[in-house]
Structure formats: structure tokens, C-alpha cells
Write a protein that holds these residues in place. Sequence first.
Motif, PDB file in Angstrom:
ATOM      1  N   ASN A 123       1.076  -1.117  -0.269  1.00 24.81           N
ATOM      2  CA  ASN A 123      -0.041   0.160   0.157  1.00 24.81           C
ATOM      3  C   ASN A 123       0.858   1.391   0.171  1.00 24.81           C
ATOM      4  N   VAL A 124       0.132   2.474  -1.112  1.00 28.72           N
ATOM      5  CA  VAL A 124       1.693   3.107  -0.976  1.00 28.72           C
ATOM      6  C   VAL A 124       0.606   4.622  -1.155  1.00 28.72           C
ATOM      7  N   LEU A 125       1.141   5.624  -0.274  1.00 35.48           N
ATOM      8  CA  LEU A 125       0.582   6.703  -0.001  1.00 35.48           C
ATOM      9  C   LEU A 125       0.770   8.051  -0.334  1.00 35.48           C
ATOM     10  N   CYS A 126       0.741   8.393  -1.769  1.00 32.92           N
ATOM     11  CA  CYS A 126       1.427  10.303  -2.210  1.00 32.92           C
ATOM     12  C   CYS A 126       0.330  11.156  -2.572  1.00 32.92           C
ATOM     13  N   PRO A 127       0.496  12.257  -2.065  1.00 34.20           N
ATOM     14  CA  PRO A 127      -0.487  13.455  -2.304  1.00 34.20           C
ATOM     15  C   PRO A 127      -1.410  13.536  -3.666  1.00 34.20           C
ATOM     16  N   ASP A 128      -0.461  12.826  -4.802  1.00 32.28           N
ATOM     17  CA  ASP A 128      -0.967  12.978  -5.724  1.00 32.28           C
ATOM     18  C   ASP A 128      -0.484  12.250  -6.702  1.00 32.28           C
ATOM     19  N   ALA A 129      -0.958  12.361  -8.740  1.00 28.28           N
ATOM     20  CA  ALA A 129      -0.201  11.810  -9.250  1.00 28.28           C
ATOM     21  C   ALA A 129       1.177  11.864  -9.366  1.00 28.28           C
ATOM     22  N   THR A 130       1.254  13.131  -9.634  1.00 33.15           N
ATOM     23  CA  THR A 130       2.818  13.153  -9.784  1.00 33.15           C
ATOM     24  C   THR A 130       3.261  12.894  -8.839  1.00 33.15           C
ATOM     25  N   ALA A 131       2.669  12.692  -7.709  1.00 32.55           N
ATOM     26  CA  ALA A 131       4.595  12.569  -6.207  1.00 32.55           C
ATOM     27  C   ALA A 131       3.755  10.932  -6.420  1.00 32.55           C
ATOM     28  N   LEU A 132       3.217  10.348  -6.742  1.00 34.99           N
ATOM     29  CA  LEU A 132       3.141   8.951  -7.295  1.00 34.99           C
ATOM     30  C   LEU A 132       4.596   8.032  -8.603  1.00 34.99           C
ATOM     31  N   PHE A 133       3.885   9.415  -9.416  1.00 31.11           N
ATOM     32  CA  PHE A 133       4.635   9.628 -10.721  1.00 31.11           C
ATOM     33  C   PHE A 133       6.589   9.487 -10.159  1.00 31.11           C
ATOM     34  N   THR A 134       6.166  10.055  -9.702  1.00 36.04           N
ATOM     35  CA  THR A 134       7.557  10.181  -9.071  1.00 36.04           C
ATOM     36  C   THR A 134       8.625   9.003  -8.248  1.00 36.04           C
ATOM     37  N   TYR A 135       7.537   8.702  -7.475  1.00 33.85           N
ATOM     38  CA  TYR A 135       7.974   7.102  -6.171  1.00 33.85           C
ATOM     39  C   TYR A 135       8.305   5.958  -6.979  1.00 33.85           C
ATOM     40  N   LEU A 136       7.088   6.201  -8.172  1.00 33.10           N
ATOM     41  CA  LEU A 136       7.539   4.502  -8.793  1.00 33.10           C
ATOM     42  C   LEU A 136       8.603   5.009  -9.837  1.00 33.10           C
ATOM     43  N   THR A 137       8.833   5.865 -10.225  1.00 34.46           N
ATOM     44  CA  THR A 137      10.163   5.930 -11.238  1.00 34.46           C
ATOM     45  C   THR A 137      11.684   6.523 -10.736  1.00 34.46           C
ATOM     46  N   THR A 138      11.439   6.735  -9.302  1.00 35.66           N
ATOM     47  CA  THR A 138      12.457   6.958  -8.910  1.00 35.66           C
ATOM     48  C   THR A 138      12.943   5.737  -7.574  1.00 35.66           C
ATOM     49  N   GLU A 139      11.872   5.962  -6.208  1.00 39.12           N
ATOM     50  CA  GLU A 139      12.600   4.993  -5.433  1.00 39.12           C
ATOM     51  C   GLU A 139      11.780   3.349  -5.380  1.00 39.12           C
ATOM     52  N   VAL A 140      11.391   3.095  -6.621  1.00 41.81           N
ATOM     53  CA  VAL A 140      10.905   1.564  -6.471  1.00 41.81           C
ATOM     54  C   VAL A 140      11.573   1.519  -7.614  1.00 41.81           C
ATOM     55  N   ALA A 141      11.799   1.880  -8.983  1.00 42.59           N
ATOM     56  CA  ALA A 141      12.674   1.857 -10.183  1.00 42.59           C
ATOM     57  C   ALA A 141      14.228   1.292  -9.953  1.00 42.59           C
ATOM     58  N   THR A 142      14.419   1.688  -8.604  1.00 44.23           N
ATOM     59  CA  THR A 142      15.762   0.831  -7.718  1.00 44.23           C
ATOM     60  C   THR A 142      15.613  -0.395  -7.304  1.00 44.23           C
ATOM     61  N   LEU A 143      14.271  -0.650  -7.104  1.00 40.02           N
ATOM     62  CA  LEU A 143      14.542  -2.127  -6.210  1.00 40.02           C
ATOM     63  C   LEU A 143      14.887  -3.808  -6.757  1.00 40.02           C
ATOM     64  N   PRO A 144      15.957  -4.053  -5.695  1.00 34.22           N
ATOM     65  CA  PRO A 144      16.446  -5.098  -6.488  1.00 34.22           C
ATOM     66  C   PRO A 144      15.488  -6.113  -6.933  1.00 34.22           C
ATOM     67  N   SER A 145      16.206  -6.313  -8.273  1.00 31.67           N
ATOM     68  CA  SER A 145      14.946  -7.512  -9.498  1.00 31.67           C
ATOM     69  C   SER A 145      13.762  -7.121  -9.774  1.00 31.67           C
ATOM     70  N   VAL A 146      13.764  -6.034 -10.036  1.00 31.65           N
ATOM     71  CA  VAL A 146      12.037  -5.875  -9.771  1.00 31.65           C
ATOM     72  C   VAL A 146      11.755  -5.603 -11.844  1.00 31.65           C
ATOM     73  N   GLN A 147      11.071  -7.373 -11.941  1.00 29.33           N
ATOM     74  CA  GLN A 147      10.882  -6.862 -13.103  1.00 29.33           C
ATOM     75  C   GLN A 147       9.585  -6.653 -13.954  1.00 29.33           C
ATOM     76  N   ARG A 148       8.551  -6.651 -12.652  1.00 26.39           N
ATOM     77  CA  ARG A 148       7.174  -5.999 -13.641  1.00 26.39           C
ATOM     78  C   ARG A 148       6.283  -5.481 -12.085  1.00 26.39           C
ATOM     79  N   MET A 149       6.023  -4.073 -12.386  1.00 31.37           N
ATOM     80  CA  MET A 149       5.372  -3.352 -11.365  1.00 31.37           C
ATOM     81  C   MET A 149       3.946  -3.015 -11.832  1.00 31.37           C
ATOM     82  N   GLU A 150       3.111  -3.562 -11.398  1.00 33.20           N
ATOM     83  CA  GLU A 150       1.864  -2.860 -11.182  1.00 33.20           C
ATOM     84  C   GLU A 150       0.799  -1.649 -10.077  1.00 33.20           C
ATOM     85  N   SER A 151       0.271  -0.710 -10.643  1.00 38.02           N
ATOM     86  CA  SER A 151      -0.046   0.286  -9.584  1.00 38.02           C
ATOM     87  C   SER A 151      -1.681   0.369  -9.613  1.00 38.02           C
TER      88      SER A 151
END
Length: 77
Positions: A39-67
Motif C-alpha cells: 500500500n503506497v500513500l502519495c499526495p497526488d498522481a505526480t508524487a506517485l509517478f515520481t515515487y515509482l520512477t525513482t524509489e521503486v525503480a531502484t529496488l533489486p530485481s523488479v521485473q514488472r510493476m503494476e499500480s
Amino acid sequence: MLGLSVAADLIVAAGTALAVHPEVSFAAATTGATNLYANVLCPDATALFTYLTTEVATLPSVQRMESAPVVQTLKTL
């Protein structure tokens, strides 16, 4: 809601890294098409996009992501 497909041998490493993010209120290993859920809490769509493309994108071995943004909560405990 965030579902990730992660290599089986790195689920614990990716999940542990994900769990310490301030945006994450809940994280768990699961079965099915995605094997890591959060469960991810972000204040708006822009913050979610930033979170997904920075923090989540650097997690080890992520092959696919669905939000999937929650549009209405029907029940809480």
C-alpha cells in the motif's frame, strides 16, 4: 496499491527495502502474478509517478510493476 514481480531469490531483499520507504504503509510477499504487494500513500498522481520512477525503480530485481489507485474504500477494519 502496488504489485511487483521480483525474482524469487530477491523477494526478501526487495520487500525489506520497500518496507522502509515512508510512502509505504504495508508491504507483504504474496503469490500469483505479482509476488510483492504494498500500500503506497502519495499526495497526488505526480508524487506517485515520481515515487515509482525513482524509489521503486531502484529496488533489486523488479521485473514488472503494476499500480492501481484506490478510487473508493468500501471497508476498513
